[in-house]
Design an enzyme around this catalytic site. Structure first.
Site, mmCIF file in Angstrom:
data_model
loop_
_atom_site.group_PDB
_atom_site.id
_atom_site.type_symbol
_atom_site.label_atom_id
_atom_site.label_comp_id
_atom_site.label_asym_id
_atom_site.label_seq_id
_atom_site.Cartn_x
_atom_site.Cartn_y
_atom_site.Cartn_z
ATOM 1 N N LYS A 229 0.802 -1.259 -0.031
ATOM 2 C CA LYS A 229 0.392 0.450 -0.287
ATOM 3 C C LYS A 229 0.857 1.120 0.104
ATOM 4 O O LYS A 229 2.382 1.323 -0.375
ATOM 5 C CB LYS A 229 -0.770 -0.018 1.210
ATOM 6 N N ARG A 263 -3.471 -10.234 5.266
ATOM 7 C CA ARG A 263 -4.271 -10.047 3.574
ATOM 8 C C ARG A 263 -3.410 -9.307 2.632
ATOM 9 O O ARG A 263 -3.164 -8.574 2.876
ATOM 10 C CB ARG A 263 -5.642 -9.356 3.355
#
Length: 284
Positions: A229, A263
């Site tokens: 991210k 995740r």
């Protein structure tokens, strides 16, 4: 103050009922040791280009790789939630999942599937039609979230509840209210996701990460999705393609904070991180 006290006593009563398992299609999944959830992005515009797949054979290949590399759960998303991204219609999300879910089920009938959606209709259809085990709700903070709460209560599946709060205090208060409400509706298994990258500045992401252990006050499993991210690649001055090393570093830190589910895009590397961290911090 009275409301805060009520929340406190509610969770104090729940502490004796805290558990390290969730019920997935009648089988208990052990979360006493961290597990890896592999991402299947059936989108053309995911922020990480390397994760985008759109063909049935690509979906099957990706699911196979997740399981072979040690992933325990497969999270399938058909509507990109990247900041600034266009939200596809429900019909488009449905069509994408209608291609992917039967293909995965045919080849991997026992796989634990999660669907990443904020739409109650999609959640109900995926569970009833394809035996999806978990609903992963990024949420849109509208009336639709209440509808989703009621939907997962009817479906009796584990529910991943994500936060867009920008600080730990607000996150704890919001989670406390929502979890109490979910339990009142009859939802038995709730997994908390602090929502890194959602509604937070870069600095707020790291401030929340430093305080992650405070979420254990709610006595629920924690899931994190930080894989490649912007909080990583912007901090390092690299691209998402170059953010794997930073991802692994932060995964190690989060495992020390007691996270139950990672995740990820890169399953093998996450599994290896867990394996090594178990040598240091997780009792055998």
């Amino acid at each position: 103050m009275k409301y805060i006290c009520n929340i406190f006593f509610y969770f104090r009563e729940k502490m004796e009922m805290a558990h390290d398992t969730i019920n997935v299609n009648g089988t208990l999944l052990d979360l006493s040791e961290p597990q890896v959830m592999g991402i299947v992005n059936i989108t053309p515009d995911s922020f990480y280009a390397g994760s985008r797949i759109q063909l049935e054979e690509e979906v099957v290949s990706r699911a196979a790789a997740i399981l072979e590399e040690g992933g325990k759960l497969i999270d399938i998303g058909a509507c990109s939630t990247r900041p600034g991204g266009a939200v596809v219609t429900q019909e488009e999300e449905y069509d994408r999942l209608k291609m992917a879910l039967p293909a995965i089920r045919q080849h991997f009938p026992d796989a634990i599937l999660s669907v990443d959606t904020f739409r109650p209709f999609i959640a109900q259809w995926a569970v009833n039609k394809y035996g999806v085990s978990i609903i992963n709700d990024v949420g849109d903070m509208s009336v639709r979230r209440e509808e989703m709460f009621e939907t997962v209560a009817r479906l009796q599946v584990p529910y991943i509840l994500m936060s867009t709060s920008g600080n730990m205090h607000d996150m704890l208060m919001t989670f406390s209210r929502e979890v109490q409400h979910l339990h009142a509706l009859g939802v038995k298994d709730v997994i908390l996701d602090p929502g890194f990258g959602f509604g937070k500045t870069l600095d707020e992401n790291y401030a929340i990460m430093r305080e992650m252990e405070r979420l254990h006050a709610l006595q629920l499993p924690l899931l994190v999705g930080i894989s490649r991210k912007s909080m990583i690649y912007k901090s390092l001055g690299v691209t998402p393609d170059e953010a794997l090393n930073g991802t692994s570093v932060l995964h190690g830190y989060l495992l020390q904070k007691g996270v139950s589910i990672l995740r990820v895009h890169d399953v093998r590397e996450a599994v290896e991180t867990i394996t090594l961290m178990k040598k240091l911090i997780i009792p055998v």
